[in-house]
Structures are given as structure tokens and as C-alpha cells.
Design a protein around this motif. Structure first.
Motif, mmCIF file in Angstrom:
data_model
loop_
_atom_site.group_PDB
_atom_site.id
_atom_site.type_symbol
_atom_site.label_atom_id
_atom_site.label_comp_id
_atom_site.label_asym_id
_atom_site.label_seq_id
_atom_site.Cartn_x
_atom_site.Cartn_y
_atom_site.Cartn_z
ATOM 1 N N ALA A 134 0.832 -1.205 0.000
ATOM 2 C CA ALA A 134 0.000 0.000 0.000
ATOM 3 C C ALA A 134 0.867 1.256 0.000
ATOM 4 O O ALA A 134 1.982 1.274 0.530
ATOM 5 C CB ALA A 134 -0.920 -0.007 1.209
ATOM 6 N N GLU A 135 0.337 2.318 -0.563
ATOM 7 C CA GLU A 135 1.088 3.566 -0.662
ATOM 8 C C GLU A 135 1.441 4.131 0.714
ATOM 9 O O GLU A 135 2.558 4.607 0.931
ATOM 10 C CB GLU A 135 0.283 4.593 -1.471
ATOM 11 C CG GLU A 135 0.972 5.925 -1.687
ATOM 12 C CD GLU A 135 2.106 5.871 -2.706
ATOM 13 O OE1 GLU A 135 2.575 6.957 -3.121
ATOM 14 O OE2 GLU A 135 2.535 4.775 -3.100
ATOM 15 N N LEU A 136 0.503 4.099 1.645
ATOM 16 C CA LEU A 136 0.798 4.592 2.990
ATOM 17 C C LEU A 136 1.956 3.826 3.606
ATOM 18 O O LEU A 136 2.873 4.422 4.187
ATOM 19 C CB LEU A 136 -0.428 4.471 3.893
ATOM 20 C CG LEU A 136 -0.169 4.816 5.362
ATOM 21 C CD1 LEU A 136 0.085 6.305 5.546
ATOM 22 C CD2 LEU A 136 -1.317 4.354 6.254
ATOM 23 N N THR A 137 1.936 2.511 3.485
ATOM 24 C CA THR A 137 3.004 1.684 4.042
ATOM 25 C C THR A 137 4.336 2.006 3.384
ATOM 26 O O THR A 137 5.368 2.129 4.065
ATOM 27 C CB THR A 137 2.672 0.197 3.869
ATOM 28 O OG1 THR A 137 1.390 -0.072 4.435
ATOM 29 C CG2 THR A 137 3.706 -0.672 4.556
ATOM 30 N N ARG A 138 4.333 2.147 2.085
ATOM 31 C CA ARG A 138 5.575 2.455 1.370
ATOM 32 C C ARG A 138 6.156 3.783 1.848
ATOM 33 O O ARG A 138 7.369 3.878 2.128
ATOM 34 C CB ARG A 138 5.305 2.515 -0.142
ATOM 35 C CG ARG A 138 6.557 2.716 -0.980
ATOM 36 C CD ARG A 138 6.223 2.920 -2.447
ATOM 37 N NE ARG A 138 5.548 4.190 -2.687
ATOM 38 C CZ ARG A 138 6.195 5.365 -2.768
ATOM 39 N NH1 ARG A 138 7.505 5.425 -2.609
ATOM 40 N NH2 ARG A 138 5.518 6.469 -3.005
ATOM 41 N N LEU A 139 5.312 4.793 1.951
ATOM 42 C CA LEU A 139 5.792 6.111 2.372
ATOM 43 C C LEU A 139 6.255 6.095 3.826
ATOM 44 O O LEU A 139 7.275 6.708 4.165
ATOM 45 C CB LEU A 139 4.689 7.149 2.175
ATOM 46 C CG LEU A 139 4.316 7.463 0.725
ATOM 47 C CD1 LEU A 139 3.064 8.324 0.673
ATOM 48 C CD2 LEU A 139 5.468 8.130 -0.014
ATOM 49 N N GLY A 140 5.510 5.398 4.688
ATOM 50 C CA GLY A 140 5.894 5.327 6.092
ATOM 51 C C GLY A 140 7.193 4.572 6.299
ATOM 52 O O GLY A 140 8.055 4.990 7.085
ATOM 53 N N ASN A 141 7.336 3.457 5.595
ATOM 54 C CA ASN A 141 8.577 2.684 5.696
ATOM 55 C C ASN A 141 9.775 3.506 5.216
ATOM 56 O O ASN A 141 10.852 3.474 5.824
ATOM 57 C CB ASN A 141 8.473 1.402 4.876
ATOM 58 C CG ASN A 141 7.528 0.380 5.491
ATOM 59 O OD1 ASN A 141 7.124 0.505 6.646
ATOM 60 N ND2 ASN A 141 7.159 -0.618 4.720
ATOM 61 N N GLN A 142 9.574 4.220 4.128
ATOM 62 C CA GLN A 142 10.656 5.052 3.601
ATOM 63 C C GLN A 142 11.029 6.143 4.608
ATOM 64 O O GLN A 142 12.211 6.408 4.835
ATOM 65 C CB GLN A 142 10.247 5.673 2.263
ATOM 66 C CG GLN A 142 11.356 6.487 1.604
ATOM 67 C CD GLN A 142 10.895 7.204 0.359
ATOM 68 O OE1 GLN A 142 9.705 7.381 0.122
ATOM 69 N NE2 GLN A 142 11.852 7.645 -0.455
ATOM 70 N N TRP A 143 10.035 6.781 5.208
ATOM 71 C CA TRP A 143 10.298 7.840 6.186
ATOM 72 C C TRP A 143 11.133 7.313 7.352
ATOM 73 O O TRP A 143 12.090 7.963 7.780
ATOM 74 C CB TRP A 143 8.970 8.409 6.687
ATOM 75 C CG TRP A 143 9.108 9.479 7.724
ATOM 76 C CD1 TRP A 143 9.189 9.316 9.079
ATOM 77 C CD2 TRP A 143 9.189 10.887 7.488
ATOM 78 N NE1 TRP A 143 9.312 10.521 9.710
ATOM 79 C CE2 TRP A 143 9.318 11.514 8.748
ATOM 80 C CE3 TRP A 143 9.158 11.695 6.340
ATOM 81 C CZ2 TRP A 143 9.416 12.898 8.894
ATOM 82 C CZ3 TRP A 143 9.257 13.073 6.484
ATOM 83 C CH2 TRP A 143 9.387 13.663 7.743
ATOM 84 N N LEU A 144 10.789 6.127 7.839
ATOM 85 C CA LEU A 144 11.498 5.561 8.992
ATOM 86 C C LEU A 144 12.801 4.869 8.606
ATOM 87 O O LEU A 144 13.669 4.668 9.454
ATOM 88 C CB LEU A 144 10.597 4.564 9.724
ATOM 89 C CG LEU A 144 9.319 5.121 10.359
ATOM 90 C CD1 LEU A 144 8.595 4.018 11.111
ATOM 91 C CD2 LEU A 144 9.609 6.302 11.275
ATOM 92 N N GLY A 145 12.926 4.450 7.353
ATOM 93 C CA GLY A 145 14.147 3.777 6.920
ATOM 94 C C GLY A 145 14.167 2.290 7.196
ATOM 95 O O GLY A 145 15.239 1.682 7.228
ATOM 96 N N ARG A 146 12.990 1.695 7.324
ATOM 97 C CA ARG A 146 12.931 0.244 7.576
ATOM 98 C C ARG A 146 11.516 -0.260 7.324
ATOM 99 O O ARG A 146 10.534 0.436 7.595
ATOM 100 C CB ARG A 146 13.311 -0.068 9.027
ATOM 101 C CG ARG A 146 13.130 -1.520 9.418
ATOM 102 C CD ARG A 146 13.489 -1.810 10.873
ATOM 103 N NE ARG A 146 13.029 -3.133 11.229
ATOM 104 C CZ ARG A 146 11.881 -3.386 11.849
ATOM 105 N NH1 ARG A 146 11.091 -2.398 12.230
ATOM 106 N NH2 ARG A 146 11.515 -4.622 12.107
ATOM 107 N N SER A 147 11.418 -1.481 6.811
ATOM 108 C CA SER A 147 10.139 -2.162 6.658
ATOM 109 C C SER A 147 9.951 -3.159 7.794
ATOM 110 O O SER A 147 10.806 -4.010 8.022
ATOM 111 C CB SER A 147 10.078 -2.906 5.321
ATOM 112 O OG SER A 147 8.956 -3.781 5.298
#
Length: 232
Positions: free
Chosen positions: A13-26
Motif C-alpha cells: 500500500a502507498e501509505l506503508t511504502r511512504l511510512g517505511n521510507q520515512w522511517l528507513g525500515r520495513s
């Protein structure tokens, strides 16, 4: 090992992708990711500011981390999650936006949602039979936060003080921001980074099971389940 129930959209999902990128980890794959380049916040500073949130992964907590009771297993938690998802209809929030919770930056709802409050309360109650009681050390640590009598009572009964009417849905984006200029800069950067998904109807459609394999280890999402109930 500790378990937690998160709100998260699926990994793609787009939200997950953006959030993971912001934090630097999935939290799904446990992979390190390249963080965004921000206008007024340097890369090293962003990495430091997101250190704690990165360990927990991009999410909103619905049932805070707990250790299993002696007679319970991971399969019991998975079964309880599937049961709750079968009985719960998806719904939408008016939207999310970056806001400050005290001195922390987080994505929070743009309007109150009783459905969201009710879902969080159900998560607290319906998983609680799986939770081991807090030990004396945990209780002492929680009480250092100057809990109200009601919060202290919730902590003793349910394992966590900030629940029910004290619950605030949030997807953490930073640690404490002591500098006002930095708070403003990071909030503006988050508004730009999350622009594709904020300030518009936002689905609460999935719950995720997360584990902390050992104390201090990164939390990992091991199962995500769609809400499949029908609106009553």
C-alpha cells in the motif's frame, strides 16, 4: 518474545511504502530502506530522530506489546486475530495528517472517530486472555510516568495505562523534538512526503500481528489480516 496488534495497511500500500521510507525500515521484511531527502532536515538528523520509531516499524498500536501467558501460543494469537477480523467491518476515517503529540510528530486522524475508539477497545479486551500479567518491574517502570489513578487501574487490569478514553490513534514519525524550529521543519517535510495519502478519506481495513523476537530487537509484522465483517 512480545506480541502486539498493529493497525497497518498491507506491505504494497502507498501509505506503508511512504511510512517505511520515512522511517528507513520495513517491519514486513525487516529491510533497511533509503530515507527521503528533506529540505530543512539533514539525512543524519532524520535517521537519529526516527531511531525509536524505526525499531517498532510504521504502524498504529491497537494492543500494546505483551508477553504470552504460560498456556498460550503464537497460534492462539493468530486465531484471535482472525476471529476479530471476521467480526469487524472495515470503515474509513475522514483523513490523516502530520501533527504533534506533545513533542512527538505522528500521523493522526483529522477528526474523531468513535468506530476507531471502539476497535481499539475491542483489541485491548479480546486479546487480553492471551497476555501474561505484568511483573513488578514493569509496574514500577510504568508508575514513573505519574499515572492518574484511573490510568494506574487500567495498567494493573489490562497491562497498559493509555487505553479506552486515553487512547490516541497515532503513527509515530519521530522521537521527542525539543527545538521548535525543528518541529516546524519536520512537520512541513512530513506534509510534503505523505501528501499522496493525507487529508482524504482513509480506510481502516487491516490489523497486523507483530512480534518482538527478543528484548530490544526490531518489531516484525508476521501476519496481516483484512477486516471482513459487515456493517451492522
Amino acid at each position: 518474545m512480545r506480541y502486539s496488534i498493529y493497525f497497518s495497511h498491507p506491505q504494497t500500500a502507498e501509505l506503508t511504502r511512504l511510512g517505511n521510507q520515512w522511517l528507513g525500515r520495513s517491519a514486513f521484511s525487516n529491510d533497511k530502506l533509503q530515507q527521503p531527502t528533506l529540505k530543512d532536515v539533514g539525512g543524519e538528523r532524520l535517521y537519529n530522530l526516527t531511531e525509536d520509531a524505526r525499531r517498532y516499524g510504521f504502524h498504529a498500536t491497537m494492543k500494546p506489546p505483551f508477553q504470552l501467558a504460560e498456556d498460550k501460543t503464537q497460534e492462539d494469537v493468530k486465531s484471535a486475530l482472525k476471529d476479530l477480523a471476521r467480526k469487524t467491518a472495515p470503515f474509513s476515517l475522514e483523513g490523516l495528517a502530520p501533527n504533534l503529540l506533545g513533542k512527538f510528530l505522528a500521523l493522526t486522524p483529522t477528526a474523531k472517530s468513535q468506530q476507531l475508539v471502539d476497535l481499539a477497545a475491542r483489541c485491548i479486551k479480546e486479546f487480553d486472555h492471551l497476555r501474561a500479567p505484568l511483573n513488578d518491574k514493569d509496574i514500577e517502570r510504568r508508575r514513573k510516568a505519574n499515572l492518574t489513578p484511573e490510568q494506574d487501574s487500567y495498567m494493573l487490569e489490562w497491562g497498559y495505562p493509555y487505553i479506552f478514553e486515553h487512547f490516541h490513534f497515532h503513527m509515530t514519525l519521530s522521537k521527542r523534538l525539543e527545538n521548535e524550529t525543528e518541529r516546524k521543519a519536520l512537520k512541513a517535510a512530513a506534509q510534503d512526503h505523505f501528501k499522496p495519502v493525507i487529508n482524504q478519506p482513509f480506510p481502516i481495513s487491516h490489523l497486523a500481528l507483530c512480534i518482538e523476537p527478543e528484548a530490544g530487537a526490531p518489531f516484525q509484522i508476521i501476519e496481516i489480516t483484512p477486516l471482513e465483517g459487515t456493517a451492522g
